[in-house]
Design an enzyme around this catalytic site. Sequence first.
Site, PDB file in Angstrom:
ATOM      1  N   CYS A 138       1.051  -1.112   0.356  1.00  0.00           N
ATOM      2  CA  CYS A 138       0.155   0.272   0.185  1.00  0.00           C
ATOM      3  C   CYS A 138       0.374   1.628   0.310  1.00  0.00           C
ATOM      4  O   CYS A 138       0.211   2.408  -0.271  1.00  0.00           O
ATOM      5  CB  CYS A 138      -0.705  -0.312   0.876  1.00  0.00           C
ATOM      6  SG  CYS A 138      -1.873  -1.422   0.965  1.00  0.00           S
ATOM      7  N   SER A 169     -12.012   0.430   3.813  1.00  0.00           N
ATOM      8  CA  SER A 169     -11.905   0.724   2.657  1.00  0.00           C
ATOM      9  C   SER A 169     -12.361   0.718   1.721  1.00  0.00           C
ATOM     10  O   SER A 169     -12.546  -0.629   1.587  1.00  0.00           O
ATOM     11  CB  SER A 169     -10.384   1.407   2.278  1.00  0.00           C
ATOM     12  OG  SER A 169      -9.380  -0.177   2.679  1.00  0.00           O
ATOM     13  N   HIS A 177      -9.421   3.202  -1.793  1.00  0.00           N
ATOM     14  CA  HIS A 177      -7.952   2.781  -2.196  1.00  0.00           C
ATOM     15  C   HIS A 177      -7.766   1.491  -2.759  1.00  0.00           C
ATOM     16  O   HIS A 177      -7.311   0.459  -3.075  1.00  0.00           O
ATOM     17  CB  HIS A 177      -8.419   2.087  -0.986  1.00  0.00           C
ATOM     18  CG  HIS A 177      -6.779   1.717  -0.005  1.00  0.00           C
ATOM     19  ND1 HIS A 177      -5.720   2.376  -0.946  1.00  0.00           N
ATOM     20  CD2 HIS A 177      -5.925   0.373   0.576  1.00  0.00           C
ATOM     21  CE1 HIS A 177      -4.130   1.362  -0.077  1.00  0.00           C
ATOM     22  NE2 HIS A 177      -4.994   0.705   0.312  1.00  0.00           N
TER      23      HIS A 177
END
Lengths: 381, 142
Positions: A81, A203, A329
């Site tokens: 991420c 998310s 996301h």
Amino acid sequence: MGDVYILGVDMIKFGRFPEKSVPQLGAQAALMALDDAGLKIQDMEALYCGNLYQASGMVGQRVLHEIGQTGVPVVNCANACATGATAFREAWMAIKAGAYDLVLAVGVEQMGKGLIGGGGAGRTGIPTEGLLGSGTMPTVFAEAGMEHSRKYGTSFEQFAKVSVKNHHHSTLNPKAMYQIETPLEMVMNAEMISYPNTKLMCSVNVDGSAAAVLCSEKKARELGMKRAVRVKASVLTSDPWTDRDLVMPDVNTCTRRAAAKAYEMAGISAKDLDLVELHDCFATAEILHYENLGLCGEGEAGRAIDEGWTALGGRIPVNVSGGLLSKGHPLGATGIANLYEVSTHLRGEAGKRQVPNARFGMTHVIGLGSACAIHVLEKVA
Amino acid sequence: MAEQEAAKGPLPIVPFLKIPAAGSPHLEAQRCKGCGAIFLGERSNCSKCGARDALEAFPLSSRGHLYVYSIVHRSFPGIEVPYISCIVDLEGGGTVKGNLIGIEPDPAKIKMGMPVETVFKIAPRKDAAGSEYLTYYFQPRP
């Protein structure tokens, strides 16, 4: 050695675009960032491209196939991420090193739907998911949140309030995936995924891209600093050994180390920050990072959310974009999208969600495995 | 190609679950002789202090305390929910992740810090060859 500046930065509205290819999505943001800088692809001396799910697919080169094959060096980055932020940081470093004056950084991802993590078979014959606990991301971050509950008594309701706040912020952001209010009862009564994270506390998996044009101080002076944003700190850490890290990924230690370095590099303290975009992959995570980033004292995160310290208008607004929880996301794009959000506030161009008179802003992402990237940006003019 | 035959006895679900020919099954960890760091599974070098070839195996205790947990309500097809995913600190060192059984999946009932113990059972899944696996769970202890 001069500072590095963001001259142009933009993101597409996050959403679901199955009809588009990953390079096409990346190209969209790249062109938007170039337009924002008033420059052309021919002006870029290198491209750093962040993408996770097609890490072996030469996505950066394929972005140039869409917008101009200039033959410049292209580096493809994958770092969970922290992928987009890592691409941005590599671009920053190349300019810091004096190798280039103008560099493009692109982050892009196309996501499926559903749970991430925990799906694979173990090293032996049968899958262990659901037999030896759960490795899904909602569970991993639920357990990380429960550590905070254990220490400080943080409640399900307090975690849920993070989601109420970020969904509210996203109603002011036309580029967020969702623009809907989610009152507390709605968040708490949504489908429970992994206690204490309900569906609205996870998310959103979306497709998205974001891009930035970085430039040297010399070039920024030449081209005009009016909308430039100064990069005051760029830090990347990996996970140091900690006691339970093998079975319970420790998102706190590498964030704390990165934050300490970032404040030192920027020559500021948490009190000087006007806004923060942090890694709210799950509502539980945001609570942890208030303390990890020094936005409040140890054990004060529950109070911070109860008393609105981190809401727009509060003492330190967090995730005014809507955050990963509501803006969405797209893993490889998230890091640069955060930089877009903070830059937009420092430029005074954030419209209804503008943090007034913002001078310093921080972006934070963390990818499990682990990689944590923090940037501090400063308003120039 | 000959079809795979099922193993005679149960196989360990993870390499750090040991099934001795004589005696009872247990979990095994490695400890660094240099710095004392504990790891699950075999490895060559210590990732805490970097010591090479300095790890020795030792049996983990079957007694410990619940560190944290989550109640899993959404999983992949074929996995029965809800269940409790938990992290347990064992007496004498070592932290292990597993399912917590023998208690209702209700946050009002589960107390972080409560004493738990390891129990070994045949897993409710077999592999493609039909082999059985021995797995471990945690359950509350008095």
